[in-house]
Design a protein around this motif. Sequence first.
Motif, PDB file in Angstrom:
ATOM      1  N   LEU A 116      54.629 -77.010  30.108  1.00  0.00           N
ATOM      2  CA  LEU A 116      53.404 -77.772  30.376  1.00  0.00           C
ATOM      3  C   LEU A 116      52.274 -77.370  29.428  1.00  0.00           C
ATOM      4  CD1 LEU A 116      53.414 -77.762  34.295  1.00  0.00           C
ATOM      5  CD2 LEU A 116      54.048 -79.638  32.770  1.00  0.00           C
ATOM      6  N   LEU A 117      52.089 -76.060  29.233  1.00  0.00           N
ATOM      7  CA  LEU A 117      50.992 -75.593  28.391  1.00  0.00           C
ATOM      8  C   LEU A 117      51.142 -76.066  26.950  1.00  0.00           C
ATOM      9  CD1 LEU A 117      50.156 -71.890  29.364  1.00  0.00           C
ATOM     10  CD2 LEU A 117      48.618 -73.839  29.371  1.00  0.00           C
ATOM     11  N   TRP A 118      52.348 -75.875  26.381  1.00  0.00           N
ATOM     12  CA  TRP A 118      52.514 -76.149  24.959  1.00  0.00           C
ATOM     13  C   TRP A 118      52.754 -77.621  24.665  1.00  0.00           C
ATOM     14  CZ3 TRP A 118      50.734 -72.883  21.598  1.00  0.00           C
ATOM     15  CH2 TRP A 118      50.526 -71.575  22.010  1.00  0.00           C
ATOM     16  N   THR A 119      53.137 -78.388  25.680  1.00  0.00           N
ATOM     17  CA  THR A 119      53.133 -79.840  25.525  1.00  0.00           C
ATOM     18  C   THR A 119      51.696 -80.345  25.434  1.00  0.00           C
ATOM     19  OG1 THR A 119      55.227 -80.090  26.724  1.00  0.00           O
ATOM     20  CG2 THR A 119      53.820 -82.036  26.555  1.00  0.00           C
ATOM     21  N   ALA A 120      50.852 -79.840  26.332  1.00  0.00           N
ATOM     22  CA  ALA A 120      49.438 -80.222  26.295  1.00  0.00           C
ATOM     23  C   ALA A 120      48.773 -79.758  25.008  1.00  0.00           C
ATOM     24  CB  ALA A 120      48.710 -79.631  27.505  1.00  0.00           C
ATOM     25  N   TYR A 121      49.220 -78.639  24.480  1.00  0.00           N
ATOM     26  CA  TYR A 121      48.654 -78.110  23.233  1.00  0.00           C
ATOM     27  C   TYR A 121      48.953 -79.008  22.039  1.00  0.00           C
ATOM     28  CZ  TYR A 121      48.160 -74.832  19.277  1.00  0.00           C
ATOM     29  OH  TYR A 121      47.810 -74.228  18.091  1.00  0.00           O
ATOM     30  N   SER A 122      50.150 -79.595  21.988  1.00  0.00           N
ATOM     31  CA  SER A 122      50.622 -80.246  20.768  1.00  0.00           C
ATOM     32  C   SER A 122      50.460 -81.757  20.735  1.00  0.00           C
ATOM     33  CB  SER A 122      52.106 -79.893  20.537  1.00  0.00           C
ATOM     34  OG  SER A 122      52.273 -78.511  20.314  1.00  0.00           O
ATOM     35  N   ILE A 123      50.857 -82.462  21.816  1.00  0.00           N
ATOM     36  CA  ILE A 123      51.027 -83.912  21.689  1.00  0.00           C
ATOM     37  C   ILE A 123      49.708 -84.654  21.865  1.00  0.00           C
ATOM     38  CG2 ILE A 123      53.391 -83.745  22.545  1.00  0.00           C
ATOM     39  CD1 ILE A 123      52.453 -84.982  25.157  1.00  0.00           C
ATOM     40  N   PRO A 126      45.839 -88.859  26.369  1.00  0.00           N
ATOM     41  CA  PRO A 126      44.594 -88.657  27.125  1.00  0.00           C
ATOM     42  C   PRO A 126      44.513 -87.238  27.676  1.00  0.00           C
ATOM     43  CG  PRO A 126      45.651 -90.728  27.733  1.00  0.00           C
ATOM     44  CD  PRO A 126      46.637 -89.984  26.891  1.00  0.00           C
ATOM     45  N   LEU A 127      43.415 -86.545  27.374  1.00  0.00           N
ATOM     46  CA  LEU A 127      43.157 -85.178  27.818  1.00  0.00           C
ATOM     47  C   LEU A 127      44.141 -84.154  27.259  1.00  0.00           C
ATOM     48  CD1 LEU A 127      42.340 -85.857  31.597  1.00  0.00           C
ATOM     49  CD2 LEU A 127      40.756 -85.755  29.666  1.00  0.00           C
ATOM     50  N   LEU A 128      44.928 -84.550  26.257  1.00  0.00           N
ATOM     51  CA  LEU A 128      45.914 -83.639  25.666  1.00  0.00           C
ATOM     52  C   LEU A 128      45.502 -83.292  24.233  1.00  0.00           C
ATOM     53  CD1 LEU A 128      49.194 -85.268  27.011  1.00  0.00           C
ATOM     54  CD2 LEU A 128      47.914 -83.349  27.962  1.00  0.00           C
ATOM     55  N   ARG A 129      46.457 -82.777  23.469  1.00  0.00           N
ATOM     56  CA  ARG A 129      46.193 -82.298  22.110  1.00  0.00           C
ATOM     57  C   ARG A 129      45.139 -81.192  22.155  1.00  0.00           C
ATOM     58  NH1 ARG A 129      49.049 -82.033  17.404  1.00  0.00           N
ATOM     59  NH2 ARG A 129      47.792 -82.490  15.574  1.00  0.00           N
ATOM     60  N   TRP A 130      45.413 -80.159  22.987  1.00  0.00           N
ATOM     61  CA  TRP A 130      44.440 -79.106  23.219  1.00  0.00           C
ATOM     62  C   TRP A 130      44.136 -78.298  21.969  1.00  0.00           C
ATOM     63  CZ3 TRP A 130      46.082 -76.672  28.575  1.00  0.00           C
ATOM     64  CH2 TRP A 130      45.875 -77.635  29.579  1.00  0.00           C
ATOM     65  N   LYS A 131      45.002 -78.346  20.974  1.00  0.00           N
ATOM     66  CA  LYS A 131      44.754 -77.567  19.769  1.00  0.00           C
ATOM     67  C   LYS A 131      43.508 -78.059  19.020  1.00  0.00           C
ATOM     68  CE  LYS A 131      47.364 -77.755  16.253  1.00  0.00           C
ATOM     69  NZ  LYS A 131      48.585 -77.591  15.456  1.00  0.00           N
ATOM     70  N   ARG A 132      43.031 -79.266  19.346  1.00  0.00           N
ATOM     71  CA  ARG A 132      41.805 -79.760  18.722  1.00  0.00           C
ATOM     72  C   ARG A 132      40.574 -79.027  19.251  1.00  0.00           C
ATOM     73  NH1 ARG A 132      42.553 -86.164  19.683  1.00  0.00           N
ATOM     74  NH2 ARG A 132      42.824 -85.304  21.777  1.00  0.00           N
ATOM     75  N   HIS A 133      40.711 -78.382  20.406  1.00  0.00           N
ATOM     76  CA  HIS A 133      39.585 -77.707  21.046  1.00  0.00           C
ATOM     77  C   HIS A 133      39.847 -76.195  21.020  1.00  0.00           C
ATOM     78  CE1 HIS A 133      38.559 -81.722  22.436  1.00  0.00           C
ATOM     79  NE2 HIS A 133      39.792 -81.838  22.881  1.00  0.00           N
ATOM     80  N   ALA A 200      40.646 -81.352   7.512  1.00  0.00           N
ATOM     81  CA  ALA A 200      40.982 -82.694   7.045  1.00  0.00           C
ATOM     82  C   ALA A 200      41.397 -83.609   8.185  1.00  0.00           C
ATOM     83  CB  ALA A 200      42.108 -82.613   6.007  1.00  0.00           C
ATOM     84  N   TYR A 201      41.971 -83.039   9.260  1.00  0.00           N
ATOM     85  CA  TYR A 201      42.471 -83.867  10.358  1.00  0.00           C
ATOM     86  C   TYR A 201      41.721 -83.620  11.662  1.00  0.00           C
ATOM     87  CZ  TYR A 201      46.239 -85.517   7.424  1.00  0.00           C
ATOM     88  OH  TYR A 201      46.960 -86.121   6.412  1.00  0.00           O
ATOM     89  N   GLY A 202      40.520 -83.059  11.575  1.00  0.00           N
ATOM     90  CA  GLY A 202      39.650 -82.983  12.741  1.00  0.00           C
ATOM     91  C   GLY A 202      40.024 -81.937  13.767  1.00  0.00           C
ATOM     92  N   ILE A 203      40.778 -80.911  13.357  1.00  0.00           N
ATOM     93  CA  ILE A 203      41.102 -79.815  14.264  1.00  0.00           C
ATOM     94  C   ILE A 203      39.984 -78.782  14.148  1.00  0.00           C
ATOM     95  CG2 ILE A 203      42.785 -78.055  14.903  1.00  0.00           C
ATOM     96  CD1 ILE A 203      43.810 -80.895  15.233  1.00  0.00           C
ATOM     97  N   GLN A 204      39.116 -78.722  15.144  1.00  0.00           N
ATOM     98  CA  GLN A 204      37.936 -77.867  15.082  1.00  0.00           C
ATOM     99  C   GLN A 204      38.254 -76.466  15.599  1.00  0.00           C
ATOM    100  OE1 GLN A 204      34.946 -78.671  13.611  1.00  0.00           O
ATOM    101  NE2 GLN A 204      36.136 -80.451  12.959  1.00  0.00           N
ATOM    102  N   SER A 205      39.043 -75.727  14.830  1.00  0.00           N
ATOM    103  CA  SER A 205      39.341 -74.344  15.191  1.00  0.00           C
ATOM    104  C   SER A 205      38.103 -73.476  14.994  1.00  0.00           C
ATOM    105  CB  SER A 205      40.496 -73.817  14.336  1.00  0.00           C
ATOM    106  OG  SER A 205      40.108 -73.750  12.973  1.00  0.00           O
ATOM    107  N   PHE A 206      38.166 -72.247  15.540  1.00  0.00           N
ATOM    108  CA  PHE A 206      37.042 -71.345  15.352  1.00  0.00           C
ATOM    109  C   PHE A 206      36.834 -71.040  13.871  1.00  0.00           C
ATOM    110  CE2 PHE A 206      37.804 -70.286  19.870  1.00  0.00           C
ATOM    111  CZ  PHE A 206      36.509 -70.424  20.339  1.00  0.00           C
ATOM    112  N   ALA A 207      37.934 -70.909  13.114  1.00  0.00           N
ATOM    113  CA  ALA A 207      37.817 -70.638  11.678  1.00  0.00           C
ATOM    114  C   ALA A 207      37.145 -71.798  10.956  1.00  0.00           C
ATOM    115  CB  ALA A 207      39.201 -70.369  11.089  1.00  0.00           C
TER     116      ALA A 207
END
Length: 253
Positions: A116-123, A126-133, A200-207
Amino acid sequence: MKKFVDAFFMFCNPYSVIGRTFSTVSASLLVVEKLSDISPLFFIGVLQAMVPLLFMDIYVNGVNQLSDLEIDKINKPYLPLASGQISFTTGAIISFGLAWTIGSWPLISSVVSCFLLWTAYSINGPLLRWKRHPLLAATCVWATWAVIFPITFSAHMQTFVLKRATIFPRPLIFVIVFMSFYSLGIALFKDVPDIDGDQAYGIQSFAARFGQKRVFWICVCLFEMAFGIALMAGLTSSSLLVKIVTVICFLHI
């Protein structure tokens, strides 16, 4: 079989397998109370925890690679793309099947939680793709390595393998605290070299938000805090052997 092994290696990054293997073994050793606990039954229990999570690695790494094809062309061009030799969903199916067949509820909860955690992280969804946050992305790493793995693996060994009541021994509490700092360091550090593709793809990591150099030194501080906790725990242990090992190890770092 050769194609399957090749595909397994493609989707299951070696560093991920090594880290998960050490995590399983160390968490299992936390519940050992006497030397007789380390028996053939103990090693079978370790394998029961290790194998399903290895197949979950195929799913986690596979779905992440498939979701990040364009980003990885910038950040990690050396990564293999999906070959079609094995579907990443196969890893999840085998992982669930093995955990259910073994019948250990702590192990089943570990597999389900990681899925559940890593599916929400990657795909994307709606309310998913947690790696963007960045906060949610860091939470996934922290929850997996500092909470799910040590607690479920030790509970599996206590309740399912050794047939004991579930307790939280002092070593388990130490591991949770240590891994809380260490896993947060990992969560931040892993994005430091990926800043170009993330921006380039809008992933707003801390770095990407605060700069590579600043995040790098924050990670160094987190790692130092983790090992500082390990040093304090070792030196305040009631066991003379633990104190000696702690001093020897830190003198060699």
